[in-house]
Write a protein that holds these residues in place. Structure first.
Motif, PDB file in Angstrom:
ATOM      1  N   ARG A 222      13.183 -35.055 132.291  1.00 57.87           N
ATOM      2  CA  ARG A 222      13.831 -35.746 131.169  1.00 57.87           C
ATOM      3  C   ARG A 222      14.552 -37.027 131.581  1.00 57.87           C
ATOM      4  NH1 ARG A 222      16.835 -31.510 128.931  1.00 57.87           N
ATOM      5  NH2 ARG A 222      14.870 -30.868 128.013  1.00 57.87           N
ATOM      6  N   ASP A 223      15.110 -37.062 132.786  1.00 66.21           N
ATOM      7  CA  ASP A 223      15.863 -38.247 133.226  1.00 66.21           C
ATOM      8  C   ASP A 223      14.967 -39.417 133.607  1.00 66.21           C
ATOM      9  OD1 ASP A 223      18.230 -36.919 132.792  1.00 66.21           O
ATOM     10  OD2 ASP A 223      18.498 -36.365 134.901  1.00 66.21           O
TER      11      ASP A 223
ATOM     12  N   SER B 181      10.372 -31.574 129.940  1.00 70.79           N
ATOM     13  CA  SER B 181      11.248 -30.474 130.366  1.00 70.79           C
ATOM     14  C   SER B 181      12.504 -31.088 130.971  1.00 70.79           C
ATOM     15  CB  SER B 181      10.536 -29.608 131.409  1.00 70.79           C
ATOM     16  OG  SER B 181      10.384 -30.317 132.626  1.00 70.79           O
ATOM     17  N   ALA B 182      13.486 -30.265 131.253  1.00 73.12           N
ATOM     18  CA  ALA B 182      14.724 -30.756 131.877  1.00 73.12           C
ATOM     19  C   ALA B 182      14.447 -31.376 133.241  1.00 73.12           C
ATOM     20  CB  ALA B 182      15.729 -29.617 132.006  1.00 73.12           C
ATOM     21  N   ASP B 183      13.380 -30.945 133.926  1.00 79.40           N
ATOM     22  CA  ASP B 183      13.064 -31.467 135.252  1.00 79.40           C
ATOM     23  C   ASP B 183      12.723 -32.950 135.230  1.00 79.40           C
ATOM     24  OD1 ASP B 183      13.383 -28.892 136.279  1.00 79.40           O
ATOM     25  OD2 ASP B 183      11.253 -28.426 136.052  1.00 79.40           O
TER      26      ASP B 183
ATOM     27  N   PRO C  73       6.631 -28.030 126.507  1.00 76.71           N
ATOM     28  CA  PRO C  73       7.052 -28.488 127.832  1.00 76.71           C
ATOM     29  C   PRO C  73       6.944 -27.362 128.856  1.00 76.71           C
ATOM     30  CG  PRO C  73       8.671 -29.088 126.173  1.00 76.71           C
ATOM     31  CD  PRO C  73       7.689 -28.165 125.509  1.00 76.71           C
ATOM     32  N   TYR C  74       6.649 -27.729 130.088  1.00 82.80           N
ATOM     33  CA  TYR C  74       6.595 -26.766 131.178  1.00 82.80           C
ATOM     34  C   TYR C  74       7.989 -26.173 131.361  1.00 82.80           C
ATOM     35  CZ  TYR C  74       4.278 -25.000 135.403  1.00 82.80           C
ATOM     36  OH  TYR C  74       3.681 -24.214 136.350  1.00 82.80           O
ATOM     37  N   PRO C  75       8.118 -24.897 131.725  1.00 85.47           N
ATOM     38  CA  PRO C  75       9.445 -24.287 131.866  1.00 85.47           C
ATOM     39  C   PRO C  75      10.337 -25.034 132.859  1.00 85.47           C
ATOM     40  CG  PRO C  75       7.737 -22.606 131.888  1.00 85.47           C
ATOM     41  CD  PRO C  75       7.029 -23.930 131.944  1.00 85.47           C
ATOM     42  N   ASP C  76      11.594 -25.155 132.515  1.00 87.56           N
ATOM     43  CA  ASP C  76      12.580 -25.836 133.368  1.00 87.56           C
ATOM     44  C   ASP C  76      12.664 -25.167 134.737  1.00 87.56           C
ATOM     45  OD1 ASP C  76      13.117 -27.421 131.176  1.00 87.56           O
ATOM     46  OD2 ASP C  76      14.982 -26.405 130.656  1.00 87.56           O
ATOM     47  N   GLY C  77      12.898 -25.987 135.744  1.00 89.55           N
ATOM     48  CA  GLY C  77      13.131 -25.485 137.085  1.00 89.55           C
ATOM     49  C   GLY C  77      11.884 -25.257 137.920  1.00 89.55           C
ATOM     50  N   ARG C  78      10.707 -25.560 137.393  1.00 88.15           N
ATOM     51  CA  ARG C  78       9.471 -25.296 138.135  1.00 88.15           C
ATOM     52  C   ARG C  78       8.837 -26.538 138.739  1.00 88.15           C
ATOM     53  NH1 ARG C  78       6.008 -21.244 134.508  1.00 88.15           N
ATOM     54  NH2 ARG C  78       4.595 -21.445 136.279  1.00 88.15           N
TER      55      ARG C  78
END
Length: 193
Positions: A142-143, A138-140, A174-179
């Motif tokens: 990814r880095d 997820s975006a959380d 992927p788990y939802p972004d922001g969680r």
């Protein structure tokens, strides 16, 4: 991916001492349709052989969501869930790696989709073993890593156990972004595993 877990609370009536550094090869609490039990984290694929026909003893800690239902190494495995407070990943160069702690922002438990079976070893030994399933991040996260474990919400667990393969494949996202929250984990004793 996950690389290591941490779990500090009771799960399904099992009270273990708080564990802040659970490594592959150690026991983890695992939920199945038969209830909660300890299983070894790392799966020796049943019936897997090398080119010479000898058994492959390499342990698989994480199975890729893209191939978990297709590879012969995972034939006849069953579905499971590994509940944890969170997991760790690392970034950076060798000997200078930065550990990161990942957990839910609301501090609720994470439930990793997993597969399990029982390995029959020499002398009749039977070892319950589990591997988590991974997907794109997820975006959380990814880095810090190119993969993450498939995280289910609590109300998806029964569906994961009982649904047909097509529905299960659709759940491997992927788990939802922001969680999720990601923070430095410089306070963990990595030798304690």
């Amino acid at each position: 991916m996950p690389g290591r877990f941490f779990l500090t609370r009771e799960v399904a009536g099992i009270t273990d001492p708080p564990r802040r550094n659970i490594a592959p090869g150690q026991e983890v609490i695992t939920l199945t349709t038969d209830g909660a039990q300890h299983m070894r984290w790392g799966l020796i694929p049943v019936g897997r052989v090398n080119a010479r026909g000898r058994p492959v003893m390499e342990t698989i800690v994480n199975a890729r969501s893209e191939t978990v239902f297709d590879k012969s190494a995972f034939a006849d495995v069953k579905r499971a869930v590994v509940p944890v407070d969170g997991w760790y990943e690392w970034t950076g160069e060798k000997r200078r790696k930065q550990p990161w702690r990942i957990s839910r922002k609301d501090q609720e438990m994470l439930y990793f989709a997993a597969i399990y079976d029982v390995w029959g070893g020499p002398g009749g030994v039977q070892i319950a073993q589990v591997a988590t399933i991974t997907c794109a991040p997820s975006a959380d996260v990814r880095d810090i890593h190119h993969r993450m474990g498939v995280i289910l919400d609590f109300d998806q667990i029964d569906q994961w156990f009982d649904c047909d393969e097509a529905v299960a494949k659709a759940m491997l996202q992927p788990y939802p972004d922001g969680r999720l929250t990601v923070e430095k984990a410089d306070d963990v004793d990595w030798q304690a595993a």
